[in-house]
Motif scaffolding. Structure first.
Motif, short mmCIF file in Angstrom:
data_model
loop_
_atom_site.label_atom_id
_atom_site.label_comp_id
_atom_site.label_asym_id
_atom_site.label_seq_id
_atom_site.Cartn_x
_atom_site.Cartn_y
_atom_site.Cartn_z
N GLY A 1 0.82 -1.20 0.00
CA GLY A 1 0.00 0.00 0.00
C GLY A 1 0.87 1.26 0.00
N THR A 2 0.22 2.40 -0.06
CA THR A 2 0.98 3.68 -0.11
C THR A 2 0.35 4.71 0.82
OG1 THR A 2 1.48 3.24 -2.45
CG2 THR A 2 1.85 5.49 -1.61
N HIS A 3 1.21 5.37 1.60
CA HIS A 3 0.78 6.50 2.44
C HIS A 3 1.09 7.81 1.70
CE1 HIS A 3 1.08 3.84 6.22
NE2 HIS A 3 -0.19 4.23 6.12
N TYR A 4 0.12 8.73 1.75
CA TYR A 4 0.31 10.06 1.16
C TYR A 4 0.13 11.12 2.27
CZ TYR A 4 -0.45 7.60 -3.22
OH TYR A 4 -0.36 6.71 -4.28
N VAL A 5 1.09 12.01 2.37
CA VAL A 5 1.02 13.09 3.38
C VAL A 5 1.07 14.43 2.65
CG1 VAL A 5 2.12 14.17 5.39
CG2 VAL A 5 2.15 11.66 5.14
N ASN A 6 0.11 15.29 2.98
CA ASN A 6 0.02 16.61 2.33
C ASN A 6 0.01 17.69 3.42
OD1 ASN A 6 -0.65 18.18 -0.26
ND2 ASN A 6 -2.20 18.90 1.19
N CYS A 7 0.89 18.69 3.31
CA CYS A 7 1.00 19.75 4.33
C CYS A 7 0.90 21.12 3.68
CB CYS A 7 2.33 19.64 5.08
SG CYS A 7 2.52 18.12 6.03
N THR A 8 0.33 22.09 4.43
CA THR A 8 0.23 23.48 3.97
C THR A 8 0.72 24.41 5.07
OG1 THR A 8 -2.05 23.69 4.77
CG2 THR A 8 -1.73 22.96 2.50
N LEU A 9 1.34 25.52 4.67
CA LEU A 9 1.82 26.54 5.62
C LEU A 9 2.03 27.84 4.87
CD1 LEU A 9 2.82 27.22 8.52
CD2 LEU A 9 5.13 26.61 7.72
N GLY A 10 1.36 28.90 5.32
CA GLY A 10 1.54 30.21 4.72
C GLY A 10 1.21 30.25 3.25
N GLY A 11 0.21 29.47 2.85
CA GLY A 11 -0.18 29.47 1.44
C GLY A 11 0.63 28.54 0.59
N HIS A 12 1.62 27.88 1.17
CA HIS A 12 2.45 26.94 0.42
C HIS A 12 2.01 25.51 0.74
CE1 HIS A 12 5.29 30.12 -0.81
NE2 HIS A 12 5.10 30.61 0.41
N THR A 13 2.16 24.62 -0.24
CA THR A 13 1.76 23.22 -0.09
C THR A 13 2.88 22.30 -0.53
OG1 THR A 13 -0.57 23.78 -0.51
CG2 THR A 13 0.06 21.47 -0.76
N ALA A 14 3.04 21.21 0.20
CA ALA A 14 4.05 20.21 -0.17
C ALA A 14 3.51 18.83 0.18
CB ALA A 14 5.36 20.46 0.58
N SER A 15 3.97 17.81 -0.56
CA SER A 15 3.48 16.45 -0.36
C SER A 15 4.63 15.45 -0.41
CB SER A 15 2.46 16.07 -1.45
OG SER A 15 1.36 16.97 -1.44
N ALA A 16 4.34 14.26 0.14
CA ALA A 16 5.31 13.16 0.09
C ALA A 16 4.53 11.86 0.22
CB ALA A 16 6.33 13.30 1.20
N PHE A 17 5.17 10.75 -0.17
CA PHE A 17 4.51 9.45 -0.04
C PHE A 17 5.56 8.39 0.27
CE2 PHE A 17 5.75 9.69 -4.46
CZ PHE A 17 6.21 8.42 -4.73
N ALA A 18 5.08 7.27 0.77
CA ALA A 18 5.96 6.12 1.07
C ALA A 18 5.08 4.87 1.10
CB ALA A 18 6.66 6.30 2.40
N THR A 19 5.66 3.73 0.76
CA THR A 19 4.91 2.49 0.70
C THR A 19 4.92 1.75 2.03
OG1 THR A 19 6.82 1.26 -0.08
CG2 THR A 19 5.38 2.22 -1.76
N PHE A 20 4.00 0.84 2.18
CA PHE A 20 3.96 -0.04 3.35
C PHE A 20 3.45 -1.39 2.90
CE2 PHE A 20 -0.17 2.02 3.09
CZ PHE A 20 -1.08 0.99 3.32
N THR A 21 3.66 -2.42 3.73
CA THR A 21 3.27 -3.78 3.37
C THR A 21 2.20 -4.28 4.32
OG1 THR A 21 5.49 -4.28 2.54
CG2 THR A 21 4.08 -6.15 3.07
N VAL A 22 1.19 -4.90 3.76
CA VAL A 22 0.11 -5.50 4.55
C VAL A 22 0.37 -7.00 4.62
CG1 VAL A 22 -2.35 -5.92 4.76
CG2 VAL A 22 -1.52 -3.74 3.85
#
Length: 306
Positions: free
Chosen positions: A285-306
């Motif tokens: 599976g895949t985790h997605y993380v999305n963050c915002t600060l001061g009008g700016h946005t950034a994202s990252a992801f990483a996989t995991f195993t079930v």
């Protein structure tokens, strides 16, 4: 001496009777004086031919009591070892061998002289404090008659109101906010306005220097932990972040722990824990993380195993 006739005897009796009445009236008048009362010191006293000094609005006569510093022992360079050192005014010794604070017998005698010199109507010494105009805690001379005067304890400007002003000026001098010379001059001029004189209000025309906000650091998100049921990331402190988990089946998890946003702590760390199910398809599976600060946005992801 022959006997008096009846007419002469009656006249003498009337004269003696009237004289007696007069004497009784005089005695009553002399014995009915009003009881003496003690009055509070008047706030003001004026110079007369019989007095040397005058006080007005709680201030001493600048001609009689201009204030006098102990300039030999207390200077701007020595305040750390003198007035700013605990116990200096109570136990300190001057360079001439005298104690910093004079004996009460010395100031009590000056108080009596000062009450007469200032021409106060109340002559009770208990109603006055023999005040050091420039206080000892600001380097005032403890013995100079130019620095000592009988300050009324009562009235519109009682002596008790001067103490807090002295203490505040002492703190300002010892903290470096005000120089010793400025504090001494301010309280010698007018103790009631000394704080305002020592710390003048900045002029309204003075323009404040505009502050320039620092440029924000580039917002970056990095997934630091990714296992089935837990995801963690790091970013800028204060950033608001959300997370999603895409299961091996291709569907997104609806676990309650993933349905809330989280704020990165002072270290920039943020994380989510969520419930798992034994019926979930095995795989990656895949985790997605999305963050915002001061009008700016950034994202990252990483996989995991079930």
């Amino acid at each position: 001496m022959g006997s008096l006739c009846p007419a002469e005897s009656a006249a003498m009796w009337r004269s003696e009777f009237l004289s007696g009445i007069v004497l009784v009236m005089l005695a009553a008048a002399c014995g009915s004086g009003a009881a003496s009362t003690t009055t509070s010191p008047v706030a003001n006293s004026t110079r007369t031919e019989r007095t040397q000094c005058g006080s007005r609005d709680g201030l001493p006569d600048p001609a009689c009591t201009p204030g006098a510093p102990n300039a030999i022992d207390v200077t701007q360079d020595t305040i750390r070892t003198t007035i700013c050192q605990s116990g200096y005014t109570s136990h300190g010794v001057r360079s001439d061998g005298k104690s910093v604070r004079p004996a009460a017998s010395y100031t009590d005698n000056l108080k009596l002289t000062g009450i007469a010199a200032y021409g106060y109507s109340d002559t009770n010494p208990a109603d006055y404090e023999e005040d050091h105009l420039i206080p000892l805690e600001l380097g005032g001379d403890g013995y100079s008659t130019k620095n000592l005067w009988p300050q009324p304890r009562y009235g519109l400007h009682p002596s008790g109101e001067k103490g807090p002003v002295e203490n505040r000026l002492h703190d300002l001098v010892c903290s470096g906010a005000v120089t010793l010379a400025v504090a001494q001059a301010a309280i010698a001029t007018d103790w009631e306005t000394a704080l305002a004189l020592a710390l003048p209000t900045p002029s309204a025309s003075a323009k404040a220097t505009p502050s320039i906000a620092p440029q924000p650091t580039k917002l970056v998100v990095t997934v630091t932990a990714s296992t089935y049921g837990f995801v963690g990331a790091t970013t800028l402190p204060g950033a608001t972040c959300t997370a999603k988990a895409r299961l091996p089946s291709g569907n997104y998890s609806e676990a309650q722990g993933l349905m809330v946003s989280a704020t990165a702590d002072d270290s920039g760390d943020v994380s989510w824990s969520y419930n798992t199910s034994t019926s979930t398809h095995k795989g990656t599976g895949t985790h997605y993380v999305n963050c915002t600060l001061g009008g700016h946005t950034a994202s990252a992801f990483a996989t995991f195993t079930v």
